[in-house]
Design an enzyme around this catalytic site. Structure first.
Site, PDB file in Angstrom:
ATOM      1  N   ASP A 170      43.996  39.128  49.729  1.00 34.28           N
ATOM      2  CA  ASP A 170      44.374  37.927  48.989  1.00 34.28           C
ATOM      3  C   ASP A 170      43.159  37.050  48.686  1.00 34.28           C
ATOM      4  O   ASP A 170      42.222  36.942  49.487  1.00 34.28           O
ATOM      5  CB  ASP A 170      45.386  37.136  49.821  1.00 34.28           C
ATOM      6  CG  ASP A 170      45.831  35.860  49.148  1.00 34.28           C
ATOM      7  OD1 ASP A 170      46.404  35.943  48.050  1.00 34.28           O
ATOM      8  OD2 ASP A 170      45.589  34.778  49.715  1.00 34.28           O
ATOM      9  N   GLU A 180      42.655  41.151  45.096  1.00 35.15           N
ATOM     10  CA  GLU A 180      43.152  40.162  44.140  1.00 35.15           C
ATOM     11  C   GLU A 180      41.957  39.279  43.792  1.00 35.15           C
ATOM     12  O   GLU A 180      41.633  38.335  44.517  1.00 35.15           O
ATOM     13  CB  GLU A 180      44.284  39.327  44.733  1.00 35.15           C
ATOM     14  CG  GLU A 180      44.881  38.374  43.711  1.00 35.15           C
ATOM     15  CD  GLU A 180      45.256  37.010  44.273  1.00 35.15           C
ATOM     16  OE1 GLU A 180      45.883  36.227  43.536  1.00 35.15           O
ATOM     17  OE2 GLU A 180      44.903  36.707  45.423  1.00 35.15           O
TER      18      GLU A 180
END
Length: 738
Positions: A416, A469
């Site tokens: 993330d 990401e």
């Protein structure tokens, strides 16, 4: 025993380590080295046993068949000389209650010299096997070994219901120069609640959850729970043997992104989410029915605040108890593997919350985080940022990645917020960040951490995948570290998602002016190994649901979404779709409620759901649509007509694979007699048409396919003439002539 006269005796001389000052600090819980006073120690050629036992009326020691009563020195400290070796303590309480146990202070350290060396060096790749709470047998005694890193602490104690949360009873001992504290406590078992009472350099004590704990209480409770994670009986040997091929760039990868707390709920049981075991039954069956190859779980590392969706974890080694204990999480993974579905985990090494029981100021200092808020505080999320330059912190995180992959057989990690890690000035104004040693904005320490993590993960098992990401143009994210890259297997194509959604949200009458939003992303489509993501972030915070983003009448909205999904599934890149989007949920995602499964029963929504299922099947079974997802030779433009908002392209697989023609009509106008050049003469079968009645369309199309004509077009010697339904995508595959 010294004698003063016949029949008269004086108390035994108390050892120096049990003088009045030492006893006072033991009673106060401030002794600087309690293992030097408690337990068995030699004094003048005799063995003394000392113990601190609050609330005990008396304490006795049993060696073999002989029992000796200890003398109360002062307060709750008892001691006496007791010969022999192994012994048992028995405490006698009011009401005739007794409790017998081995003495925790009689055991040798558990951690090995190699553990000490690797922890000190910051290279212990199986850190979770050394730190945390482990059910074990030590010196022929069953119990739990606890170890925690707190190098600047004055004192660390184990607390829990087994000692009435009293920090005086189980002080831990430091292990060499590593900064680790440890203790072995006999008789404790799986399921025991515990915390660490950490006294910082300033003398202030705080109760902390275990940074390497395998289990936690259900929030808002904050204690860690001893979990024995050994001995699970995996049944996924076949999957593990073949999964390397399934993660390869040449294979179809279609990911269903899921938030376990809101996929389905049990409203017949207080509205609770499904358990891990219920998900193992229902979620896996649904994902298989829909044709997804993988499931990606939003973070399940223990987190205190439901509204963070798991992106503010406190216990990164503990699967959240919200859905069950660790072995039941393994049941979910095992069930997926037995059905041929991989599982990825959203992993959050970018930041952690400021909750007092967590990592913040763990030993009274900025231990896991940077002390300077310009480096250590994330303004967007009010969280703390790991100090990636500290070797022990980097080891903690790298080992955590390996832990999930090894202990839970996860098939990959989606990391993330990578962009927030890569840049020191991420979301900061001038003066709010600290440049690197060269005066630049790149976070060298974070870059090194990500590279080390990927090297370690792929080095341990190259059949896994890691996914970034990452929303910037940082180079070589999915290239090998030895070639200067970050070492990820894949990267989310955030630019593709942003551009194409901007296009789809426009009224079709204006799309001709922004045709480039659908075509320009191809210019960088092969610079990384991309995944095309429609994630949870696109259907929250006022962005609207996927169907709500689409313009026009209700019919046009659904037609637009059908066309967009078909465009997505036929573009180069692996696929990711958030739950609920597969049936065009009308509302934004709400983490506090289950998906609107009632809407999924409506004809138009059911049509979208059937389309996604068929797209997955087409993608999996058609080599031209996946073999060269990450290779520029797998894609070629055929026709781009901005005035009519028509996009046409070819997809190619390996040599011998039949090519695929994709033609998109992004206006609500039927286009008949549209000529498109193709690379081969013969019959082109229409294998998917988003205007089919099964999907909610009007069944306009090409009657199953068309024969080429010897009419050059678009740089090819032959062409096909097509009917393009309004707001539709038609997919045709070349059929070899027999």
């Amino acid at each position: 025993m010294s004698k003063k006269g016949a029949g008269t005796s004086q108390p035994e001389t108390v050892p120096d380590f049990l003088d009045s000052g030492a006893v006072a600090t033991l009673n106060a819980g401030t002794h600087p080295a309690p293992f030097d006073a408690l337990g068995p120690h030699k004094f003048r050629n005799r063995r003394w046993i000392a113990t601190l036992q609050p609330d005990a009326l008396k304490v006795s020691v049993t060696v073999g068949s002989k029992t000796t009563e200890l003398r109360r020195l002062s307060g709750d400290v008892f001691a006496a000389p007791v010969p022999g070796k192994s012994y048992t303590l028995t405490m006698h309480y009011a009401g005739g209650v007794t409790h017998s146990t081995k003495d925790p202070f009689a055991f040798e350290p558990v951690l090995t010299d190699m553990d000490e060396y690797l922890i000190g060096e910051g290279t212990h790749k199986q850190l979770w096997r050394a730190l945390g709470a482990h059910v074990t047998k030590h010196q022929a005694t069953n119990g739990v070994h606890f170890a925690v890193w707190a190098p600047n602490a004055q004192r660390v104690s184990l607390i829990g219901p087994f000692n009435n949360w009293d920090g005086r009873r189980h002080p831990m001992r430091p292990v060499g120069q590593t900064g680790v504290w440890e203790i072995f406590v006999p008789d404790l078992t799986d399921g025991t609640l515990y915390k660490y009472k950490v006294t910082g350099v300033d003398g202030v004590a705080g109760d902390k959850a275990d940074p390497v704990g395998f289990g936690s209480q259900h929030p808002p409770e904050q204690a860690s729970i001893v979990r024995d994670i050994a001995g699970y009986g995996w049944k996924d040997k076949a999957w593990m043997k073949e999964r390397a091929a399934r993660a390869d760039r040449s294979k179809p990868i279609s990911i269903y992104e899921v938030h376990l707390g809101s996929w389905r709920r049990r409203y017949d049981d207080g509205g609770r989410p499904l358990s891990y075991k219920e998900h193992a039954r229902d979620l896996i069956a649904y994902a298989k029915h829909m044709g997804f190859t993988h499931i990606e779980l939003l973070p399940i590392s223990e987190f205190p605040f439901d509204g963070s969706w798991g992106y503010q974890p406190v216990g990164i080694y503990a699967p959240t108890i919200r859905f069950g204990p660790p072995h039941e999480f393994r049941d979910l993974i095992d069930a997926a593997h037995q059905e041929g579905i991989g599982v990825l985990l959203d992993w959050v090494p970018g930041h952690f919350p400021t909750d007092a029981h967590g990592l913040a100021q763990f030993d009274g200092t900025a231990l896991y985080e940077h002390a300077d808020p310009r480096e250590g505080f994330h303004q967007d999320w009010n969280t703390l940022i790991y100090n990636y330059g500290r070797r022990e912190v980097k080891n903690y995180l790298v080992a955590n990645a390996l832990y999930w992959l090894e202990e839970y057989h996860l098939d990959g990690l989606r990391v993330d917020a990578v962009a927030s890690m890569l840049y020191r000035d991420y979301s900061r104004k001038d003066g709010e960040w600290v440049p690197n040693k060269d005066g630049g904005r790149e976070n060298y320490e974070a870059i090194a951490f990500l590279q080390d993590m990927n090297i370690a993960a792929y080095g341990a098992d190259d059949s896994i995948m890691t996914v970034a990401e990452e929303s910037t143009s940082f180079p070589a994210v999915s290239q090998p570290v030895h070639g200067g890259g970050l070492g990820f297997g894949y990267k989310w194509n955030m630019g593709w998602m942003n551009d194409t959604l901007r296009y789809m949200e426009k009224d079709p009458i204006y799309r001709q002016h922004d045709h480039h939003l659908m075509t320009f992303p191809i210019d960088w489509a092969f610079t990384e190994n991309f995944i095309l993501p429609i994630s949870h972030d696109e259907v929250v915070h006022g962005k609207g649901s996927m169907i709500d983003k689409m313009p026009g009448t209700e019919w046009e909205k659904f037609a637009n979404l059908r066309a967009y999904y078909a465009f997505m599934w036929t573009q180069p890149g692996k696929k990711l779709l958030f739950m609920g989007c597969e049936f065009a949920q009308p509302e934004e995602w709400n983490h506090d409620a289950e998906l609107n499964w009632g809407a999924a029963e409506q004809p138009a929504n059911k049509g979208i759901q059937q389309l996604v299922r068929d797209l997955n099947q087409l993608y999996r079974e058609t080599p031209a649509l996946h073999v060269k997802d990450c290779d520029h030779s797998g894609f070629a433009w055929v026709a781009n007509d901005p005035a009519q908002s028509i996009i046409a392209y070819l997809r190619y697989g390996a040599e011998g694979d039949a090519p695929v023609l994709v033609v998109c009509n992004m206006t609500p106008v039927m286009r008949e007699g549209f000529q498109v050049g193709v690379p081969k003469s013969g019959f082109w079968q229409e294998c998917l048409n988003t205007d089919a009645t099964a999907y909610g369309g009007d069944n306009r199309g090409n009657l199953g396919g068309c024969q080429t004509q010897d009419s050059p077009s678009d740089g090819h010697q032959q062409s096909v003439t097509l009917t393009l339904p309004p707001l539709s995508v038609v997919v045709l595959q070349y059929q070899e002539q027999i």
